[in-house]
Design a protein around this motif. Structure first.
Motif, PDB file in Angstrom:
ATOM      1  N   VAL A 101      -5.741   2.036  -0.518  1.00 57.41           N
ATOM      2  CA  VAL A 101      -6.380   3.351  -0.973  1.00 57.41           C
ATOM      3  C   VAL A 101      -7.744   3.196  -1.001  1.00 57.41           C
ATOM      4  N   GLY A 102      -8.023   2.153  -1.386  1.00 56.92           N
ATOM      5  CA  GLY A 102      -9.584   1.384  -1.610  1.00 56.92           C
ATOM      6  C   GLY A 102     -10.141   1.415  -0.389  1.00 56.92           C
ATOM      7  N   ILE A 103      -9.848   1.372   0.797  1.00 54.63           N
ATOM      8  CA  ILE A 103     -10.598   1.646   2.149  1.00 54.63           C
ATOM      9  C   ILE A 103     -11.619   2.570   2.660  1.00 54.63           C
ATOM     10  N   GLY A 104     -12.688   1.567   2.272  1.00 50.82           N
ATOM     11  CA  GLY A 104     -13.555   2.299   2.627  1.00 50.82           C
ATOM     12  C   GLY A 104     -14.642   3.002   1.548  1.00 50.82           C
ATOM     13  N   GLY A 105     -14.346   2.565   0.700  1.00 50.77           N
ATOM     14  CA  GLY A 105     -15.071   2.824  -1.232  1.00 50.77           C
ATOM     15  C   GLY A 105     -15.552   4.604  -0.979  1.00 50.77           C
ATOM     16  N   ASP A 106     -14.354   5.622  -0.312  1.00 53.02           N
ATOM     17  CA  ASP A 106     -14.174   6.775  -0.435  1.00 53.02           C
ATOM     18  C   ASP A 106     -12.958   7.298  -0.462  1.00 53.02           C
ATOM     19  N   PRO A 107     -12.711   7.793  -1.203  1.00 50.33           N
ATOM     20  CA  PRO A 107     -11.541   8.266  -2.032  1.00 50.33           C
ATOM     21  C   PRO A 107     -11.475   9.454  -0.832  1.00 50.33           C
ATOM     22  N   ARG A 108     -12.187  10.061  -1.255  1.00 53.82           N
ATOM     23  CA  ARG A 108     -11.801  11.737  -0.893  1.00 53.82           C
ATOM     24  C   ARG A 108     -12.002  11.482   0.773  1.00 53.82           C
ATOM     25  N   ALA A 109     -12.961  10.363   1.884  1.00 54.94           N
ATOM     26  CA  ALA A 109     -13.565  10.656   2.747  1.00 54.94           C
ATOM     27  C   ALA A 109     -11.659   9.398   3.813  1.00 54.94           C
ATOM     28  N   LEU A 110     -11.134   9.171   2.806  1.00 53.98           N
ATOM     29  CA  LEU A 110     -10.507   8.361   3.483  1.00 53.98           C
ATOM     30  C   LEU A 110      -8.811   9.638   3.438  1.00 53.98           C
ATOM     31  N   LEU A 111      -8.988  10.181   2.194  1.00 52.26           N
ATOM     32  CA  LEU A 111      -7.755  11.179   1.775  1.00 52.26           C
ATOM     33  C   LEU A 111      -7.829  12.181   3.710  1.00 52.26           C
ATOM     34  N   ASP A 112      -9.002  12.514   3.527  1.00 53.90           N
ATOM     35  CA  ASP A 112      -8.879  13.740   4.242  1.00 53.90           C
ATOM     36  C   ASP A 112      -9.236  13.079   5.908  1.00 53.90           C
ATOM     37  N   ARG A 113      -9.117  12.025   6.229  1.00 49.23           N
ATOM     38  CA  ARG A 113      -8.794  10.798   7.626  1.00 49.23           C
ATOM     39  C   ARG A 113      -7.210  11.114   7.449  1.00 49.23           C
ATOM     40  N   THR A 114      -6.645  11.066   6.077  1.00 51.62           N
ATOM     41  CA  THR A 114      -5.337  10.919   5.979  1.00 51.62           C
ATOM     42  C   THR A 114      -4.487  12.410   6.425  1.00 51.62           C
ATOM     43  N   ALA A 115      -5.458  12.517   6.698  1.00 54.16           N
ATOM     44  CA  ALA A 115      -4.704  14.731   6.377  1.00 54.16           C
ATOM     45  C   ALA A 115      -4.988  13.977   7.757  1.00 54.16           C
ATOM     46  N   GLU A 116      -5.399  13.535   9.043  1.00 58.14           N
ATOM     47  CA  GLU A 116      -5.820  14.237  10.421  1.00 58.14           C
ATOM     48  C   GLU A 116      -4.899  13.382  10.797  1.00 58.14           C
ATOM     49  N   LEU A 117      -4.156  12.444  10.526  1.00 64.56           N
ATOM     50  CA  LEU A 117      -3.382  11.510  11.217  1.00 64.56           C
ATOM     51  C   LEU A 117      -1.629  12.265  11.163  1.00 64.56           C
ATOM     52  N   LEU A 118      -1.915  12.847   9.706  1.00 60.43           N
ATOM     53  CA  LEU A 118      -0.622  13.627   9.650  1.00 60.43           C
ATOM     54  C   LEU A 118      -0.033  14.391  10.533  1.00 60.43           C
ATOM     55  N   ARG A 119       1.101  15.073  10.907  1.00 58.01           N
ATOM     56  CA  ARG A 119       1.893  16.741  11.304  1.00 58.01           C
ATOM     57  C   ARG A 119       1.676  17.284   9.512  1.00 58.01           C
ATOM     58  N   PRO A 120       1.610  18.472  10.584  1.00 60.25           N
ATOM     59  CA  PRO A 120       2.086  19.357   9.371  1.00 60.25           C
ATOM     60  C   PRO A 120       2.976  19.612   7.880  1.00 60.25           C
ATOM     61  N   GLY A 121       3.051  19.219   6.888  1.00 60.52           N
ATOM     62  CA  GLY A 121       3.657  19.479   5.745  1.00 60.52           C
ATOM     63  C   GLY A 121       4.252  17.819   5.554  1.00 60.52           C
ATOM     64  N   GLY A 122       3.346  16.916   6.521  1.00 56.80           N
ATOM     65  CA  GLY A 122       3.962  15.071   6.054  1.00 56.80           C
ATOM     66  C   GLY A 122       2.947  14.697   5.025  1.00 56.80           C
ATOM     67  N   LEU A 123       2.989  13.066   5.538  1.00 57.63           N
ATOM     68  CA  LEU A 123       3.685  12.795   3.609  1.00 57.63           C
ATOM     69  C   LEU A 123       2.780  11.081   3.940  1.00 57.63           C
ATOM     70  N   LEU A 124       2.006  11.414   2.525  1.00 55.36           N
ATOM     71  CA  LEU A 124       1.032  10.165   2.329  1.00 55.36           C
ATOM     72  C   LEU A 124       2.166   9.287   1.092  1.00 55.36           C
ATOM     73  N   ILE A 125       2.360   8.360   1.438  1.00 49.47           N
ATOM     74  CA  ILE A 125       2.475   7.184   0.026  1.00 49.47           C
ATOM     75  C   ILE A 125       1.326   6.156  -0.447  1.00 49.47           C
ATOM     76  N   ALA A 126       1.026   6.587  -1.094  1.00 50.19           N
ATOM     77  CA  ALA A 126      -0.798   5.596  -1.827  1.00 50.19           C
ATOM     78  C   ALA A 126       0.385   4.992  -2.769  1.00 50.19           C
ATOM     79  N   GLU A 127      -0.043   2.958  -3.412  1.00 47.79           N
ATOM     80  CA  GLU A 127      -0.502   2.788  -4.390  1.00 47.79           C
ATOM     81  C   GLU A 127      -1.551   2.865  -5.053  1.00 47.79           C
ATOM     82  N   THR A 128      -1.760   2.844  -6.366  1.00 49.88           N
ATOM     83  CA  THR A 128      -2.389   3.164  -6.735  1.00 49.88           C
ATOM     84  C   THR A 128      -2.805   1.502  -8.053  1.00 49.88           C
ATOM     85  N   ALA A 129      -3.703   1.646  -8.577  1.00 46.49           N
ATOM     86  CA  ALA A 129      -4.063   0.601  -9.881  1.00 46.49           C
ATOM     87  C   ALA A 129      -3.162   1.042 -10.903  1.00 46.49           C
TER      88      ALA A 129
END
Length: 244
Positions: free
Chosen positions: A125-153
Motif C-alpha cells: 500500500v506504500g508503493i509510490g509514496g502517494d496513497p491516494r494516487a495508488l488507490l485511484d490507480r487500483t480503482a482503474e484496474l478493478l471491475r465495477p464493484g471489484g475488491l481491494l484487499i490491502a495490508e496495513t501497518a
C-alpha cells in the motif's frame, strides 16, 4: 519500462535469490524498518490463505515479490497474475508456478477495468509514496464493484518518506518514495470506496475495500489497450490474464 534503482540493487536481489535477509528500508535519518524476506520467500501461510479465501474472481497481486500468493492461487486453479518491477521477483514467481509480469502498477496492464480483486499485501500500500494516487490507480484496474484487499501497518501511522533498501552493509541506488499507513490512514484516503471489512491475524492488519458498482460514461471499462507484449511469462490457457 523505467526500473527503480532499488529493483536492481544487490541487497534486494540477493535477498530474494537466497530466501533470507537481513533487508531493511532505511530512512534518511538512519531509521531501519526490517523486511520479512523469509516469510515472503516461503510458501503461503494460514494468514495468507485466509486473505486469498476472500478474493473474488480474477486476482492481480501488485508488488508480488517472490510470488507466494500468486503461486498459491495457481495451485488452487484460480486465475491470478503478479506484477513487480524486480526481475528477480518475477523470475522467482514463475519458478513457483505463478504467472507474473515485470511491470509497475502505474504502467499499462492486462485486463484493466476487469480484475475482480487487487492485492496490496506486505506493505505494498506504500508503493509510490502517494496513497491516494495508488488507490485511484487500483480503482482503474478493478471491475465495477471489484475488491481491494490491502495490508496495513499494525499501528496508527501515516508516513510518507524517501527510503533506500539496504542489508545494513550495502546501500545502492537512489532513494525512492514510500508510504506507511495504518488502517485509519488508509480509510481516510479511500474516498469513493466502500469499506467491506477489516481484520487482524497473526500480528498483521488488513482492510477490504470495494469500488462503486457502476462506472460513469466517462470511465470506459478498459481504458488502456492490452498489447501482446504485456502477456505474462509462461501463459496458460486461463483466460483471466489474456487479452479478450
Amino acid at each position: 519500462m523505467t526500473t527503480p534503482a532499488w529493483a536492481t540493487a544487490d541487497p534486494y536481489t540477493t535477498a530474494l535469490r537466497t530466501g533470507h535477509g537481513p533487508l531493511y528500508l532505511r530512512r534518511a535519518d538512519g531509521w531501519l524498518l526490517p523486511l520479512e524476506v523469509e516469510r515472503w520467500c516461503a510458501r503461503a501461510d494460514d494468514v495468507d490463505r485466509a486473505v486469498l479465501a476472500r478474493c473474488e474472481g480474477t486476482v492481480l497481486d501488485v508488488g508480488c515479490g517472490p510470488g507466494r500468493l500468486v503461486a498459491e492461487l495457481a495451485a488452487q486453479a484460480r486465475a491470478a497474475l503478479g506484477i513487480d518491477v524486480s526481475e528477480a521477483a518475477v523470475d522467482h514467481t514463475v519458478r513457483l508456478g505463478g504467472q507474473a509480469l515485470r511491470r509497475s502498477v502505474f504502467e499499462p496492464l492486462p485486463g484493466e477495468g476487469r480484475w475482480g480483486t487487487v492485492l496490496l499485501i506486505d506493505g505494498n500500500v506504500g508503493i509510490g509514496g502517494d496513497p491516494r494516487a495508488l488507490l485511484d490507480r487500483t480503482a482503474e484496474l478493478l471491475r465495477p464493484g471489484g475488491l481491494l484487499i490491502a495490508e496495513t501497518a499494525p499501528v496508527d501511522i501515516d508516513e510518507r518518506v524517501h527510503v533506500h533498501l539496504t542489508d545494513a552493509r550495502t546501500t545502492t541506488g537512489a532513494p525512492f518514495p514510500w508510504a506507511r499507513l495504518g488502517t485509519p490512514a488508509l480509510l481516510r484516503y479511500a474516498r469513493g470506496w466502500q469499506r467491506e471489512c477489516q481484520w487482524s491475524a497473526g500480528g498483521r492488519s488488513f482492510v477490504a475495500l470495494r469500488t462503486r458498482s457502476t462506472r460513469s460514461s466517462a470511465e470506459p471499462p478498459n481504458s488502456r489497450a492490452v498489447i501482446s507484449s504485456q502477456r505474462p511469462r509462461k501463459p496458460s490457457g486461463d483466460s483471466a490474464v489474456a487479452d479478450r
